[in-house]
Design a protein around this motif. Structure first.
Motif, short mmCIF file in Angstrom:
data_model
loop_
_atom_site.label_atom_id
_atom_site.label_comp_id
_atom_site.label_asym_id
_atom_site.label_seq_id
_atom_site.Cartn_x
_atom_site.Cartn_y
_atom_site.Cartn_z
N ALA A 1 0.87 -1.18 0.00
CA ALA A 1 0.00 0.00 0.00
C ALA A 1 0.90 1.23 0.00
O ALA A 1 1.98 1.21 0.60
N MET A 2 0.45 2.30 -0.69
CA MET A 2 1.25 3.52 -0.81
C MET A 2 0.35 4.74 -0.65
O MET A 2 0.25 5.56 -1.56
N PRO A 3 -0.32 4.93 0.48
CA PRO A 3 -1.25 6.04 0.65
C PRO A 3 -0.55 7.36 0.94
O PRO A 3 0.55 7.38 1.50
N PHE A 4 -1.18 8.46 0.57
CA PHE A 4 -0.66 9.79 0.88
C PHE A 4 -1.81 10.79 0.79
O PHE A 4 -2.82 10.52 0.14
N ASN A 5 -1.67 11.92 1.47
CA ASN A 5 -2.73 12.94 1.45
C ASN A 5 -2.25 14.25 0.85
O ASN A 5 -2.77 15.32 1.14
N THR A 6 -1.22 14.17 0.01
CA THR A 6 -0.68 15.32 -0.69
C THR A 6 -1.02 15.23 -2.17
O THR A 6 -1.67 14.28 -2.61
N ALA A 7 -0.56 16.21 -2.96
CA ALA A 7 -0.87 16.21 -4.39
C ALA A 7 -0.15 15.09 -5.13
O ALA A 7 -0.59 14.64 -6.20
N GLY A 8 0.95 14.62 -4.58
CA GLY A 8 1.69 13.55 -5.23
C GLY A 8 2.68 12.89 -4.30
O GLY A 8 2.97 13.40 -3.21
#
Length: 342
Positions: free
Chosen positions: A317-324
């Motif tokens: 899994a590679m989640p993030f809450n930024t634009a990229g």
């Protein structure tokens, strides 16, 4: 017919929340990397630079994969993959490290082995070419977990780890970024009627976090996670972020490995990397469920960033809450996937 429609809608919903990010064990993922998360917008990326990032990510994945395919350990694969990114000026680690407020480069790194919980880290080093190798040396050749500053540099030199003049880390792009931020901050201060300085807006915060990381799974089923960074542009007062902090920026046990990137203070306060492993162990969440939950909590507190997570079955899994977030993985059969934008 009604059942088919309901099933179709359910599958579409599950796809929309990102379940497709998780790879099935039929061709399990053996190595996953990140090169930082932040305000990474396609509109601000030239085709040439985008291609340079994609090529660097693929080179990093292949370097780690070659170690694994030759029967090497997950530890060596992590080191090889991170070396590629530390040696590239594209990422905020090693050669591409950002500048502190004083105009210096201070680097951090950590590594942890899931098999036995062995770990090592260095913080605030200025002359070590590849900090991830110094972190490994701390883990393998000292009774300690973390060393910092001049002491870490002296230890690394005694271990024969390559040293460089601090000027090695200079890149024009990172220097220009510091000058831009200093100029922005100076605009935020104005003289009031009493000739006193008044801060009129919050101090500038990094828009892009180029921290690099890797999690690998070898043919013995052993997981290792590692992270390396140059920290935050314009950081002051000997600030250290989450990257060298075991449990915050890096964590591994026999079930899962995690490497984080983002606004370090929030990852430390949430013990982010360990929290993913705890959610998987105590609530039986999947890598995707657990990591998305931690990123959600960080976001609610006001922080941003992302992480890579790999479990013993090769689920990623590679989640993030930024634009990229610069990210990618390679499977047991050699299939490569790299991505940049949301």
């Amino acid at each position: 017919m009604i059942f088919r429609n309901i099933l179709f809608l359910f599958l579409m919903f599950m796809s929309s929340i990102g379940v497709g990010q998780q790879v099935t064990p039929k061709d399990k993922v053996v190595l996953v990397i990140h090169g930082g998360a932040g305000t990474i917008l396609k509109s601000k990326m030239t085709p040439q630079k985008e291609q340079a990032y994609m090529d660097a990510l693929r080179t990093s994945l292949r370097a780690g994969y070659d170690i694994l395919k030759a029967g090497g350990s997950s530890e060596k694969a992590v080191e090889a993959a991170i070396h590629v990114m530390e040696d590239s000026p594209l990422f905020n680690a090693g050669k591409g490290a950002v500048f502190t407020h004083e105009g210096t480069n201070e680097l951090d790194a950590s590594i942890m082995k899931g098999k036995d919980g062995a770990a090592g880290a260095v913080a605030g080093v200025t002359t070590i070419k590849n900090p991830i190798t110094a972190a490994i040396a701390v883990m393998e050749h000292s009774p300690h977990v973390m060393m910092m500053g001049k002491g870490a540099e002296r230890f690394a030199k005694e271990q024969g780890i390559p040293q460089v003049d601090p000027s090695y880390f200079y890149t024009q792009e990172r220097w220009d970024a510091l000058q831009r931020i200093l100029k922005e901050n100076s605009k935020a201060v104005e003289l009031d009627h009493n000739d006193k300085q008044t801060v009129t807006k919050p101090e500038w915060k990094d828009e892009k976090f180029g921290t690099v990381g890797c999690v690998a799974l070898d043919d013995q089923g052993e997981i290792t996670a590692g992270t390396s960074t140059g920290g935050m542009t314009n950081k002051k007062f000997g600030r250290v972020g989450d990257s060298p902090v075991i449990g915050a920026g890096t964590y591994a046990n026999q079930q899962v490995g995690v490497s984080c990137t983002g606004w370090g203070e929030y990852f430390i306060r949430n013990v982010a990397a360990y929290d993913v492993a705890a959610l998987m162990q105590y609530r039986s969440l999947s890598v995707l469920e657990a990591s998305k939950e931690v990123i959600r909590k960080i976001g609610e507190m006001g922080g941003d960033g992302g992480m890579i997570v790999l479990d013993k079955d090769g689920n990623v899994a590679m989640p993030f809450n930024t634009a990229g977030m610069y990210r990618g993985y390679i499977t047991e059969s050699g299939e490569v996937k790299v991505e940049i934008y949301k």
